[in-house]
Design an enzyme around this catalytic site. Structure first.
Site, short mmCIF file in Angstrom:
data_model
loop_
_atom_site.label_atom_id
_atom_site.label_comp_id
_atom_site.label_asym_id
_atom_site.label_seq_id
_atom_site.Cartn_x
_atom_site.Cartn_y
_atom_site.Cartn_z
CG ASP A 1 -5.39 50.93 41.27
OD1 ASP A 1 -6.55 51.29 40.96
OD2 ASP A 1 -4.75 51.41 42.24
CG ASP B 1 -2.58 66.06 37.53
OD1 ASP B 1 -3.24 65.11 37.99
OD2 ASP B 1 -3.07 67.15 37.21
CD GLU C 1 -5.92 54.93 41.40
OE1 GLU C 1 -7.00 54.60 40.82
OE2 GLU C 1 -5.35 54.25 42.27
CG HIS D 1 -5.10 66.92 42.00
ND1 HIS D 1 -5.24 67.01 40.64
CD2 HIS D 1 -5.97 65.95 42.42
CE1 HIS D 1 -6.16 66.15 40.25
NE2 HIS D 1 -6.62 65.50 41.30
P1 GH3 Z 1 -4.99 51.60 46.42
O1 GH3 Z 1 -3.59 51.19 46.69
O2 GH3 Z 1 -5.97 50.78 47.19
O3 GH3 Z 1 -5.31 51.62 44.99
O4 GH3 Z 1 -5.13 53.08 47.01
P2 GH3 Z 1 -5.30 54.43 46.23
O5 GH3 Z 1 -5.04 55.54 47.17
O6 GH3 Z 1 -4.45 54.40 45.00
O7 GH3 Z 1 -6.79 54.35 45.75
P3 GH3 Z 1 -8.00 55.33 45.96
O8 GH3 Z 1 -9.09 54.80 45.06
O9 GH3 Z 1 -8.33 55.48 47.42
O10 GH3 Z 1 -7.52 56.72 45.43
C1 GH3 Z 1 -7.27 56.98 44.11
C2 GH3 Z 1 -6.91 58.43 44.01
O11 GH3 Z 1 -6.58 58.79 42.68
C3 GH3 Z 1 -8.01 59.36 44.42
C4 GH3 Z 1 -8.10 60.40 43.35
O12 GH3 Z 1 -8.11 61.69 43.87
C5 GH3 Z 1 -6.82 60.18 42.57
N1 GH3 Z 1 -6.94 60.58 41.17
C6 GH3 Z 1 -7.79 60.12 40.23
N2 GH3 Z 1 -7.59 60.75 39.06
C7 GH3 Z 1 -6.58 61.64 39.26
C8 GH3 Z 1 -5.93 62.61 38.43
O13 GH3 Z 1 -6.23 62.78 37.24
N3 GH3 Z 1 -4.93 63.33 38.99
C9 GH3 Z 1 -4.57 63.17 40.30
N4 GH3 Z 1 -3.58 63.91 40.77
N5 GH3 Z 1 -5.18 62.29 41.10
C10 GH3 Z 1 -6.17 61.54 40.60
MG MG Z 2 -4.81 52.95 43.52
MG MG Z 3 -8.00 52.69 41.70
#
Ligand code: GH3
Ligand code: MG
Ligand code: MG
Ligand code: MG
Length: 312
Positions: free
Chosen positions: A177, A194, A220, A190
């Site tokens: 992760d 990506d 992620e 965003h």
């Molecule tokens: P942690 O270290 O605890 O894992 O913190 P984090 O910020 O990585 O975890 P959190 O679950 O708070 O956020 C994950 C983020 O990933 C939020 C979401 O918007 C982003 N995300 C998920 N899928 C995609 C994607 O396909 N593209 C982009 N740019 N962002 C994405």
């Molecule tokens: Mg994360």
């Molecule tokens: Mg996560």
């Protein structure tokens, strides 16, 4: 398009090849059944085939049966050439797998027209196979990163788990992760997020070995599956991945950015289910996050010789 002809009679073979060449086909000539059978087993064998029924060594009907038992991904279109006009023989030929038949002595116009039908069939099959391959790719790959998608990597995990169960070896999974990924999205947008996901996919590709597999399990989060031969330590692969991610910058439109990964590893010898394995890896990931991120944590104990004690 290439056409393979198998005909022992010289006069008939010359006539066949002549008509086909005149109509723009590339002709591969064989003079008996065994030569034809050998040529048809080659990976680049012509898909359009004209087989004489009566030939020395292996007759056309037997070649036909053998071809049909091959189950190739790209099936052949086969015209059986026969001097047998009896309807019962025609039925035998079609039942054995011929797509069409032509009675000797053949008419040049009829030969051309029947081969044209075959060409159209082969082209249609190719288009269908191509479409199926594209659909299969879309169904199993993540469109953003090109990695295996959730369904495909979990399917793979089910299969791998069944295999190690049979072979009594071990399997390790790493739930990976990205740390503070939300912060990257919030800071750079965003699209940059990506690009980071795509860059990370490249690092995965470079780091894993051919018998490992990795897929994007969600947002992620990525799953890395690696077989663990008895007596080996699976942790170095995960440690190295973690270090590579932290040590390399990813080029994005917002500049070169650094990220880090937390990885939770679980390992099983046999008996455990996919859900149990993933749950154990999730617990380890939670531990890696709570211990400060940018690290690997494992679920289970290390044996004295450094091998991860597997969960069973
Ligand atoms: P942690 O270290 O605890 O894992 O913190 P984090 O910020 O990585 O975890 P959190 O679950 O708070 O956020 C994950 C983020 O990933 C939020 C979401 O918007 C982003 N995300 C998920 N899928 C995609 C994607 O396909 N593209 C982009 N740019 N962002 C994405
Ligand atoms: Mg994360
Ligand atoms: Mg996560
Ligand atoms: Mg013959």
């Amino acid at each position: 398009m290439r056409v393979l002809i198998a005909e022992d009679d010289l006069t008939s073979r010359i006539a066949l090849a002549g008509v086909l060449r005149k109509n723009g086909y590339e002709v591969v000539e064989t003079v008996n059944g065994s030569e034809a059978w050998k040529a048809l087993q080659q990976p680049d064998a012509p898909r359009l085939v004209i087989l004489d029924w009566e030939m020395p060594e292996i007759d056309g009907l037997e070649v036909l049966r053998r071809i049909r038992s091959l189950h190739p991904d790209q099936p052949f279109y086969i015209i059986l050439l026969t001097s047998k006009e009896d309807k019962a023989d025609v039925i035998i030929g079609l039942d054995a797998g011929a797509n069409d038949y032509l009675v000797k002595p053949f008419n040049a116009g009829e030969l051309r027209a029947r081969v044209e039908v075959g060409r159209r069939m082969v082209e249609m099959q190719d288009a269908l196979i191509d479409t199926n391959n594209k659909l299969a790719y879309l169904a199993t790959h993540d469109p953003l990163t090109g990695m295996l998608n959730r369904r495909a990597i979990l399917d793979h995990l089910h299969k791998e788990l069944a295999r190690v169960g049979r072979q009594n070896t071990a399997l390790a999974v790493g739930m990976c992760d990205i740390d503070h990924f939300k912060h990257i999205n919030d800071t750079y947008g965003h699209q940059t997020g990506d690009e980071i996901l795509c860059g990370l996919a490249q690092i995965f590709k470079a780091e894993i070995r051919e018998y490992d597999s990795a897929g994007r399990i969600g947002g992620e989060e990525f799953l890395l599956i690696t077989p663990v031969p008895t007596g080996t330590d699976c942790m170095p692969l995960f440690e190295r991945l973690c270090q590579q991610v932290a040590g390399n910058q990813i080029v994005t439109k917002s500049g070169e950015l650094s990220i880090s990964l937390s990885i939770g590893v679980a390992c099983t010898v046999s008996g455990g289910t996919v859900d149990e394995l993933l749950e154990a890896a999730d617990k380890a990931l939670y531990q890696a996050k709570s211990e400060g991120r940018n690290r690997v944590a494992q679920h289970g104990e290390f044996l004295p010789e450094g091998v991860l004690q597997c969960v069973s």
